[in-house]
Design a protein around this motif. Sequence first.
Motif, mmCIF file in Angstrom:
data_model
loop_
_atom_site.group_PDB
_atom_site.id
_atom_site.type_symbol
_atom_site.label_atom_id
_atom_site.label_comp_id
_atom_site.label_asym_id
_atom_site.label_seq_id
_atom_site.Cartn_x
_atom_site.Cartn_y
_atom_site.Cartn_z
ATOM 1 N N GLU A 1 0.832 -1.198 0.000
ATOM 2 C CA GLU A 1 0.000 0.000 0.000
ATOM 3 C C GLU A 1 0.873 1.258 0.000
ATOM 4 O OE1 GLU A 1 -3.442 2.130 2.676
ATOM 5 O OE2 GLU A 1 -3.203 -0.039 2.784
ATOM 6 N N GLY A 2 0.541 2.180 -0.878
ATOM 7 C CA GLY A 2 1.268 3.449 -0.968
ATOM 8 C C GLY A 2 2.444 3.426 -1.927
ATOM 9 N N ALA A 3 2.855 2.239 -2.370
ATOM 10 C CA ALA A 3 3.981 2.137 -3.308
ATOM 11 C C ALA A 3 3.492 2.433 -4.728
ATOM 12 C CB ALA A 3 4.589 0.747 -3.249
ATOM 13 N N VAL B 1 1.395 11.940 -11.291
ATOM 14 C CA VAL B 1 1.446 10.478 -11.238
ATOM 15 C C VAL B 1 1.882 9.976 -9.858
ATOM 16 C CG1 VAL B 1 2.641 8.442 -12.160
ATOM 17 C CG2 VAL B 1 1.792 10.205 -13.709
ATOM 18 N N ILE B 2 2.891 10.594 -9.288
ATOM 19 C CA ILE B 2 3.452 10.123 -8.020
ATOM 20 C C ILE B 2 2.670 10.656 -6.825
ATOM 21 C CG2 ILE B 2 5.518 10.155 -6.551
ATOM 22 C CD1 ILE B 2 7.156 10.309 -9.214
ATOM 23 N N ARG C 1 7.399 8.944 -1.336
ATOM 24 C CA ARG C 1 6.646 7.751 -1.720
ATOM 25 C C ARG C 1 7.602 6.737 -2.366
ATOM 26 N NH1 ARG C 1 1.538 7.468 -5.980
ATOM 27 N NH2 ARG C 1 0.967 5.321 -5.473
ATOM 28 N N PRO C 2 7.530 5.477 -1.965
ATOM 29 C CA PRO C 2 8.410 4.490 -2.597
ATOM 30 C C PRO C 2 8.004 4.240 -4.051
ATOM 31 C CG PRO C 2 7.044 3.463 -0.894
ATOM 32 C CD PRO C 2 6.738 4.916 -0.892
ATOM 33 N N ILE C 3 8.986 4.322 -4.934
ATOM 34 C CA ILE C 3 8.776 4.163 -6.370
ATOM 35 C C ILE C 3 9.634 2.989 -6.836
ATOM 36 C CG2 ILE C 3 8.970 5.270 -8.637
ATOM 37 C CD1 ILE C 3 8.930 7.981 -7.085
ATOM 38 N N TYR C 4 9.028 2.088 -7.585
ATOM 39 C CA TYR C 4 9.701 0.893 -8.081
ATOM 40 C C TYR C 4 9.722 0.951 -9.607
ATOM 41 C CZ TYR C 4 9.300 -0.376 -3.287
ATOM 42 O OH TYR C 4 9.423 -0.357 -1.914
ATOM 43 N N ILE C 5 10.915 0.777 -10.180
ATOM 44 C CA ILE C 5 11.075 0.915 -11.624
ATOM 45 C C ILE C 5 11.677 -0.350 -12.238
ATOM 46 C CG2 ILE C 5 11.255 3.429 -11.524
ATOM 47 C CD1 ILE C 5 14.317 3.108 -11.896
ATOM 48 N N TYR C 6 11.385 -0.541 -13.503
ATOM 49 C CA TYR C 6 11.969 -1.620 -14.296
ATOM 50 C C TYR C 6 12.042 -1.145 -15.733
ATOM 51 C CZ TYR C 6 7.182 -2.630 -15.872
ATOM 52 O OH TYR C 6 5.925 -2.532 -16.416
ATOM 53 N N CYS C 7 12.753 -1.899 -16.575
ATOM 54 C CA CYS C 7 12.840 -1.518 -17.984
ATOM 55 C C CYS C 7 13.033 -2.744 -18.866
ATOM 56 C CB CYS C 7 13.949 -0.501 -18.220
ATOM 57 S SG CYS C 7 15.629 -1.159 -18.269
ATOM 58 N N ASN C 8 13.119 -2.528 -20.146
ATOM 59 C CA ASN C 8 13.311 -3.606 -21.122
ATOM 60 C C ASN C 8 14.468 -4.524 -20.739
ATOM 61 O OD1 ASN C 8 11.416 -2.106 -22.493
ATOM 62 N ND2 ASN C 8 12.558 -2.001 -24.390
ATOM 63 N N ASN C 9 15.553 -3.931 -20.231
ATOM 64 C CA ASN C 9 16.765 -4.703 -19.980
ATOM 65 C C ASN C 9 16.668 -5.599 -18.759
ATOM 66 O OD1 ASN C 9 17.525 -3.130 -22.160
ATOM 67 N ND2 ASN C 9 19.634 -3.017 -21.486
#
Length: 171
Positions: free
Chosen positions: A66-68, A103-104, A110-118
């Motif tokens: 929650e909140g992420a 968006v944020i 606020r905890p933000i989690y990222i990913y990408c193609n690689n």
Amino acid sequence: MHRALFARTLVIAPIALVAAATMAQDAPPNPQIDYDGFAQLTNSLGEVRQTRLLDRETFLARAAAEGALLLDTRSAAAFEAGHIEGAVNLPFSDFTSTSLREVIGENPDRPIYIYCNNNFSDNAPPVLAKKAPLALNIPTFINLHGYGYTNVWELGGVMETSEVPWVASGG
């Protein structure tokens, strides 16, 4: 004939280089572009980023808390074609103070989690691999920090899309 052309090229090429260098020096600096500031920010975050890489299980659990915010910064078309379930899309090229806040939210912690193609070995649409030094996680991490969002975490490692809760187009 070839010698004359070669000799002219030897004379003209250095003149062209000097003219190009002179023109570049005469261009007024753009106060809205700060390469040195970007380089300093990038260099200051190298070690920080290394401490923010999470294994798949930890990443998915924290991103679902929650909140992420699970943030996918690939293009809207790539996102629409497939993304990790629960992700929100804001293409990297659309980053501004306003769009990020929309968006944020108002909480810069606020905890933000990222990913990408690689992060994916599929190397098929919508996750075609990019050159490693240009992987989207890197500028996303740097830019989020630059905009004041420093609670950023990144999916570490390489896996197939089938190893995460992947939502394909229309799903």
